[in-house]
Design a protein around this motif. Structure first.
Motif, PDB file in Angstrom:
ATOM      1  N   ARG A   2       2.934 -33.571  46.836  1.00  0.00           N
ATOM      2  CA  ARG A   2       2.403 -32.342  47.420  1.00  0.00           C
ATOM      3  C   ARG A   2       2.163 -32.522  48.920  1.00  0.00           C
ATOM      4  N   LEU A   3       2.514 -31.526  49.711  1.00  0.00           N
ATOM      5  CA  LEU A   3       2.203 -31.541  51.137  1.00  0.00           C
ATOM      6  C   LEU A   3       1.015 -30.628  51.393  1.00  0.00           C
ATOM      7  N   ASP A   4      -0.065 -31.212  51.878  1.00  0.00           N
ATOM      8  CA  ASP A   4      -1.256 -30.479  52.278  1.00  0.00           C
ATOM      9  C   ASP A   4      -1.286 -30.389  53.799  1.00  0.00           C
ATOM     10  N   VAL A   5      -2.182 -29.571  54.324  1.00  0.00           N
ATOM     11  CA  VAL A   5      -2.277 -29.422  55.775  1.00  0.00           C
ATOM     12  C   VAL A   5      -3.741 -29.422  56.206  1.00  0.00           C
ATOM     13  N   GLN A   6      -3.939 -29.803  57.443  1.00  0.00           N
ATOM     14  CA  GLN A   6      -5.225 -29.626  58.117  1.00  0.00           C
ATOM     15  C   GLN A   6      -4.970 -28.657  59.264  1.00  0.00           C
ATOM     16  N   PRO A   7      -5.137 -27.360  59.010  1.00  0.00           N
ATOM     17  CA  PRO A   7      -4.715 -26.369  60.015  1.00  0.00           C
ATOM     18  C   PRO A   7      -5.569 -26.439  61.271  1.00  0.00           C
ATOM     19  N   TRP A   8      -4.913 -26.197  62.400  1.00  0.00           N
ATOM     20  CA  TRP A   8      -5.572 -26.238  63.710  1.00  0.00           C
ATOM     21  C   TRP A   8      -5.630 -24.827  64.282  1.00  0.00           C
ATOM     22  N   GLY A   9      -6.668 -24.572  65.079  1.00  0.00           N
ATOM     23  CA  GLY A   9      -6.739 -23.320  65.814  1.00  0.00           C
ATOM     24  C   GLY A   9      -7.777 -23.409  66.910  1.00  0.00           C
ATOM     25  N   VAL A  29      -2.850 -27.641  49.737  1.00  0.00           N
ATOM     26  CA  VAL A  29      -4.270 -27.519  50.064  1.00  0.00           C
ATOM     27  C   VAL A  29      -4.426 -27.428  51.577  1.00  0.00           C
ATOM     28  N   ALA A  30      -5.338 -26.582  52.021  1.00  0.00           N
ATOM     29  CA  ALA A  30      -5.755 -26.550  53.428  1.00  0.00           C
ATOM     30  C   ALA A  30      -7.104 -27.249  53.519  1.00  0.00           C
ATOM     31  N   TRP A  31      -7.152 -28.354  54.265  1.00  0.00           N
ATOM     32  CA  TRP A  31      -8.361 -29.169  54.387  1.00  0.00           C
ATOM     33  C   TRP A  31      -9.027 -28.905  55.736  1.00  0.00           C
ATOM     34  N   THR A  32     -10.358 -28.887  55.749  1.00  0.00           N
ATOM     35  CA  THR A  32     -11.088 -28.611  56.981  1.00  0.00           C
ATOM     36  C   THR A  32     -11.908 -29.829  57.380  1.00  0.00           C
ATOM     37  N   GLY A 296      -0.474 -36.540  47.181  1.00  0.00           N
ATOM     38  CA  GLY A 296      -0.351 -35.572  48.261  1.00  0.00           C
ATOM     39  C   GLY A 296      -0.543 -36.266  49.583  1.00  0.00           C
ATOM     40  N   ILE A 297      -0.104 -35.612  50.638  1.00  0.00           N
ATOM     41  CA  ILE A 297      -0.338 -36.143  51.982  1.00  0.00           C
ATOM     42  C   ILE A 297      -0.818 -35.003  52.874  1.00  0.00           C
ATOM     43  N   LYS A 298      -1.963 -35.218  53.501  1.00  0.00           N
ATOM     44  CA  LYS A 298      -2.581 -34.210  54.367  1.00  0.00           C
ATOM     45  C   LYS A 298      -2.025 -34.388  55.774  1.00  0.00           C
ATOM     46  N   LEU A 299      -1.279 -33.395  56.237  1.00  0.00           N
ATOM     47  CA  LEU A 299      -0.625 -33.469  57.536  1.00  0.00           C
ATOM     48  C   LEU A 299      -1.413 -32.652  58.562  1.00  0.00           C
ATOM     49  N   SER A 300      -1.659 -33.250  59.705  1.00  0.00           N
ATOM     50  CA  SER A 300      -2.361 -32.553  60.783  1.00  0.00           C
ATOM     51  C   SER A 300      -1.531 -32.632  62.052  1.00  0.00           C
ATOM     52  N   LEU A 318       5.347 -28.616  62.233  1.00  0.00           N
ATOM     53  CA  LEU A 318       4.779 -29.165  60.999  1.00  0.00           C
ATOM     54  C   LEU A 318       4.945 -28.169  59.846  1.00  0.00           C
ATOM     55  N   LEU A 319       4.636 -26.899  60.091  1.00  0.00           N
ATOM     56  CA  LEU A 319       4.715 -25.891  59.040  1.00  0.00           C
ATOM     57  C   LEU A 319       6.169 -25.625  58.633  1.00  0.00           C
ATOM     58  N   GLU A 320       7.080 -25.698  59.576  1.00  0.00           N
ATOM     59  CA  GLU A 320       8.502 -25.582  59.212  1.00  0.00           C
ATOM     60  C   GLU A 320       8.914 -26.740  58.313  1.00  0.00           C
ATOM     61  N   LEU A 321       8.413 -27.941  58.593  1.00  0.00           N
ATOM     62  CA  LEU A 321       8.705 -29.110  57.752  1.00  0.00           C
ATOM     63  C   LEU A 321       8.161 -28.895  56.345  1.00  0.00           C
ATOM     64  N   VAL A 322       6.934 -28.392  56.236  1.00  0.00           N
ATOM     65  CA  VAL A 322       6.345 -28.126  54.931  1.00  0.00           C
ATOM     66  C   VAL A 322       7.185 -27.099  54.181  1.00  0.00           C
ATOM     67  N   GLY A 323       7.598 -26.033  54.883  1.00  0.00           N
ATOM     68  CA  GLY A 323       8.409 -25.001  54.244  1.00  0.00           C
ATOM     69  C   GLY A 323       9.734 -25.522  53.732  1.00  0.00           C
TER      70      GLY A 323
END
Length: 326
Positions: A2-9, A29-32, A296-300, A318-323
């Motif tokens: 599973r590919l998870d993300v740590q979204p930035w903004g 999963v989106a991790w904060t 899973g791996i959490k990507l940031s 990163l999001l294109e890679l996940v897609g």
């Protein structure tokens, strides 16, 4: 895997937009994180702004809040997300707890064990709720009057040392790694301690993707450089053959350079050792090295020393890679 993300903004709204994009891309999963923002608050915003992606604190500080308050926050977030929440907890370090938050840090493994026990007791309900230990609770005449989204919320622990890893294997539903967690660390140091009990093993990595491999690595270099300047990581880097680099990074920090601006001192081979960075094909190959080691791996995206538009570009890649992986 599973590919998870740590979204930035730059704003919480932008974080939620990134989480929606991750959801559309098929992320798990989106991790904060919790440093410049409150992990539960951002998790609440993501939970309210998405519909299917898992939501987790990655991580919330376990000792800076009472265990009962953490349990209530987790229950609220699980309700808000419709049963999609994961409670990720970490100890932090002594200075952060004592100097920043004014809370005790002594006996962190026992303190974490007690924290999880109290959270589970509050979650289960009943009257009284009593636990005695390094952290204690004695609650009588109280019941939560709201229905729970689920009877049990998954708890993940961030663990680096063997004692905390053993505790994770005993009491947690999942494990979250440090940001620098190459496959060799999982294979040689983590998996042997976690043992055979089935828990969700989540590695973490800074992920920098670009058609220009050099540009991708340079974006990620400041992340590695930051940790290279921290004395507590010196032995880890020395064991991998990077003692000279860490000495230079430490000297630069002492000379007044910001810790997030040391990427020019980090060779590409060191970036490759500790980050997922390069062309899309190179990053896919790197991710495959985690197969069989992590669930899973959490990507940031890299953010250290970069302006907001550079981070946005990195997150887009990163999001294109996940897609493309989903």
């Amino acid at each position: 895997m599973r590919l998870d993300v740590q979204p930035w903004g730059a704003t919480i709204g932008e974080v939620v937009e990134a989480a929606r994009a991750a959801e559309s891309a098929g992320a798990g999963v989106a991790w904060t994180p919790e440093l410049h923002r409150s992990a539960p608050v951002v998790a609440a915003a993501i939970a309210a702004g998405t519909s299917t992606i898992g939501v987790g604190t990655g991580i919330a500080l376990a000792f800076a809040r009472s265990a009962m308050l953490t349990a209530l926050t987790a229950a609220d977030l699980d309700e808000l997300s419709g049963g999609r929440f994961r409670l990720g907890l970490g100890t932090g370090v002594s200075r952060l707890n004592q100097d920043w938050h004014g809370v005790e840090f002594a006996k962190p493994v026992a303190r974490m064990r007690d924290s999880v026990a109290i959270i589970r007791a509050v979650e289960a309900g009943g009257d009284p709720i009593v636990h005695e230990g390094v952290r204690s609770i004695a609650v009588r005449g109280w019941r939560r009057p709201y229905p729970a989204a689920r009877p049990r919320i998954p708890i993940y622990l961030a663990a680096v040392g063997p004692a905390m890893l053993r505790l994770t294997a005993q009491i947690a539903d999942g494990w979250l790694s440090h940001e620098l967690c190459p496959p060799s660390t999982l294979r040689d140091q983590v998996r042997p301690v976690l043992g055979s009990r089935k828990i969700d093993i989540v590695a973490s990595a800074c992920c920098s993707v670009d058609a220009d491999a050099g540009a991708a690595r340079r974006r990620a270099a400041n992340v590695v450089g930051f940790y290279a300047s921290v004395r507590s990581y010196a032995d880890m880097f020395a064991a991998a053959g990077f003692a000279e680099v860490t000495a230079m990074a430490g000297a630069a920090l002492r000379a007044g350079r910001p810790a997030d601006s040391l990427g020019d001192l980090i060779p590409d081979e060191m970036v490759d050792a500790y980050a997922v960075a390069g062309t899309p094909a190179e990053c896919v190959a790197r991710l495959k090295q985690y197969d069989g080691l992590a669930d899973g791996i959490k990507l940031s995206p890299p953010s250290y020393g970069l302006d907001a538009d550079e981070v946005r570009a990195a997150q887009h890649g990163l999001l294109e890679l996940v897609g493309s992986h989903s």
